[in-house]
Design a protein around this motif. Sequence first.
Motif, PDB file in Angstrom:
ATOM      1  N   GLN A  59      23.698  43.347  53.583  1.00 34.43           N
ATOM      2  CA  GLN A  59      23.483  41.788  53.023  1.00 34.43           C
ATOM      3  C   GLN A  59      24.510  41.564  52.257  1.00 34.43           C
ATOM      4  OE1 GLN A  59      20.963  39.747  53.835  1.00 34.43           O
ATOM      5  NE2 GLN A  59      20.018  41.449  55.039  1.00 34.43           N
ATOM      6  N   LYS A  60      25.016  40.299  52.474  1.00 35.32           N
ATOM      7  CA  LYS A  60      26.038  39.661  51.698  1.00 35.32           C
ATOM      8  C   LYS A  60      25.847  39.841  50.112  1.00 35.32           C
ATOM      9  CE  LYS A  60      29.869  37.215  51.981  1.00 35.32           C
ATOM     10  NZ  LYS A  60      30.478  37.363  50.463  1.00 35.32           N
TER      11      LYS A  60
ATOM     12  N   GLU B 271      26.640  43.372  49.285  1.00 33.47           N
ATOM     13  CA  GLU B 271      28.067  43.572  49.246  1.00 33.47           C
ATOM     14  C   GLU B 271      28.804  43.128  47.982  1.00 33.47           C
ATOM     15  OE1 GLU B 271      29.739  43.079  53.110  1.00 33.47           O
ATOM     16  OE2 GLU B 271      31.132  41.639  52.225  1.00 33.47           O
ATOM     17  N   ASP B 272      28.418  41.764  47.710  1.00 35.17           N
ATOM     18  CA  ASP B 272      29.111  41.200  46.350  1.00 35.17           C
ATOM     19  C   ASP B 272      28.974  41.795  45.104  1.00 35.17           C
ATOM     20  OD1 ASP B 272      30.067  39.308  48.377  1.00 35.17           O
ATOM     21  OD2 ASP B 272      28.890  37.718  47.821  1.00 35.17           O
TER      22      ASP B 272
ATOM     23  N   ILE C 253      28.011  44.914  44.593  1.00 30.06           N
ATOM     24  CA  ILE C 253      28.448  46.464  44.503  1.00 30.06           C
ATOM     25  C   ILE C 253      29.968  46.398  44.305  1.00 30.06           C
ATOM     26  CG2 ILE C 253      26.627  47.651  45.577  1.00 30.06           C
ATOM     27  CD1 ILE C 253      28.610  47.923  48.104  1.00 30.06           C
ATOM     28  N   SER C 254      30.565  45.430  44.962  1.00 31.03           N
ATOM     29  CA  SER C 254      32.006  45.088  44.755  1.00 31.03           C
ATOM     30  C   SER C 254      32.396  44.399  43.743  1.00 31.03           C
ATOM     31  CB  SER C 254      32.446  44.773  46.188  1.00 31.03           C
ATOM     32  OG  SER C 254      32.003  43.866  46.744  1.00 31.03           O
ATOM     33  N   GLY C 255      31.496  43.922  42.820  1.00 34.03           N
ATOM     34  CA  GLY C 255      31.930  43.223  41.556  1.00 34.03           C
ATOM     35  C   GLY C 255      32.345  41.769  41.609  1.00 34.03           C
ATOM     36  N   LYS C 256      31.740  41.320  42.953  1.00 33.68           N
ATOM     37  CA  LYS C 256      32.341  39.901  43.161  1.00 33.68           C
ATOM     38  C   LYS C 256      31.325  38.542  42.784  1.00 33.68           C
ATOM     39  CE  LYS C 256      34.973  40.895  47.275  1.00 33.68           C
ATOM     40  NZ  LYS C 256      35.098  40.795  48.764  1.00 33.68           N
ATOM     41  N   PHE C 257      31.857  37.622  42.690  1.00 31.86           N
ATOM     42  CA  PHE C 257      30.726  36.697  42.480  1.00 31.86           C
ATOM     43  C   PHE C 257      30.847  35.301  43.329  1.00 31.86           C
ATOM     44  CE2 PHE C 257      33.877  33.380  40.311  1.00 31.86           C
ATOM     45  CZ  PHE C 257      34.942  34.264  40.202  1.00 31.86           C
ATOM     46  N   GLY C 258      30.036  34.403  43.135  1.00 29.83           N
ATOM     47  CA  GLY C 258      30.023  33.346  43.951  1.00 29.83           C
ATOM     48  C   GLY C 258      28.573  33.048  44.719  1.00 29.83           C
TER      49      GLY C 258
END
Lengths: 262, 231
Positions: free
Chosen positions: A250-251, A254-255, A257-262
């Motif tokens: 799931q996106k 993914e976001d 665990i890789s420390g992304k936002f949005g």
Amino acid sequence: MSRMEQAIDELEGTAVIARNVNFYYGIVQALFGVSLEIKPKQITAFIGPSGCGKSTLLRCFNRMNEVLLGTRLEGDILVHGTDVYREGTRLETLRKRVGMVFQKSNPFPMTIYDNIAFGPRMRGIKDKSTLGEVVERSLKQADLWHEVKDRLNNHAQGLSGGQQQRLCIARTLANEPEIILMDEPASALDPISTSKIEETIQELRNLYTIVIVTHNLQQAARCSDHTAFFYMGRLVEMGATSRIFQNPAQKRTEDYISGKFG
Amino acid sequence: MPHYNKYFDQELQDLKETVLRLGGMVEEQVSNAIQSLMDSNLDLAKSTIDLDHAINKLEVEIDERCIDLLALRQPMGPDLRFVTTAMKIVDNLERMGDMAANICERVIDIAAEPRLKAYLDIPRMADIAKEMLKDSLDAFVTRSTELAQKVRLKDDMVDALMDQIFRELLSYMIEDPKAISRATRIMFIAKYIERVADHATNISEMVIYMVEGRIVRHTEPEALNLPDKGE
């Protein structure tokens, strides 16, 4: 549950089943239709941002949420096949079967020995040698025995933070639980104590079913077999830990665990 | 989508650009090596050999940067796949650089001797290998698994040409034992080019891993049918 029933349950491969769980703190809904299965004698990690419901779900497993007024659960929680929200469930029995270790270590204000012997004594074990065996075995399993064996009658609060936390794990183990819930068990500890706790958790694998809530993703990656990711009260994805951290489906996972936002 | 930590974003972007810079250098080295063979240009051959150290240096630098990222940022998921892929890609690029230098060494070896007819299918094979290298790097930049699969498929063409060149050189040697020394070196050159194509294939396979998390090495190239990631 009889040994036979438990064996059958383990063959079927589930220690805890959550079925379509909704949970409310008053009018605030904290969990939305969560369904999952916890595999026996393995380590499952719950991850997700603050307020995602991971601790709430953990506390549903031994009905610890009920200490708060106005909480309500819909859906089913089955522990080794038993519906724990069924009327007539004895909470003491449930919480003996499903033990818990908290973020902040909370040793009782008594000696190391008495802390561990507390549960067994409550269950009516009085025989000194039996108690002694339980204390020794529990402390050994929690990897604390060698550090405290010569001062079992010292006050537990004299131990270091990491030792206190392992004492709390040992105290839980003394009740011979089927499942151990850990809510951020190492978040207040230094890296060495954290490693010790993680090592302890790994050593308890195959003996106990462990569910751990952690904000430390590396910790989840290091010491769990399965990882469940929660977001805004919903289970987004659950799977083998190595897959979740290398190639989540799931996106949102993914976001996160890789420390992304949005 | 950006990370919460913008410096991490910047480090990943820098890493990508540096890998591409190394890729560009290797492409040029391979091109120059082939050119020096075609033109029997010894100066070009020598300068190409001399430049190999720059590739080695950059390879080590990128490797260190990747290890730093792993140690300090502990990347997860797609970032983890990107960094580990970058490490493997530069390893392959560096080996291609070595192949270019090796080609130039053989060019220098055979320069003193009369030229052995035309170079058979070597230019054709070199064109395909260079194209594979370029496409594998493009696949890396654009995250195109489709392009990566095309590169994998082309490797069979290179292998077939290699077999053909081998047979032809063998018949030259049987006909004229005096040609053995030259023909053997040409055979080496063909083998180096074939290795370049192999390394480009490796890069493409890693790109597929980077994008999809699937390890496709040591499997036949196939049509891709993976479900889209849900939102």
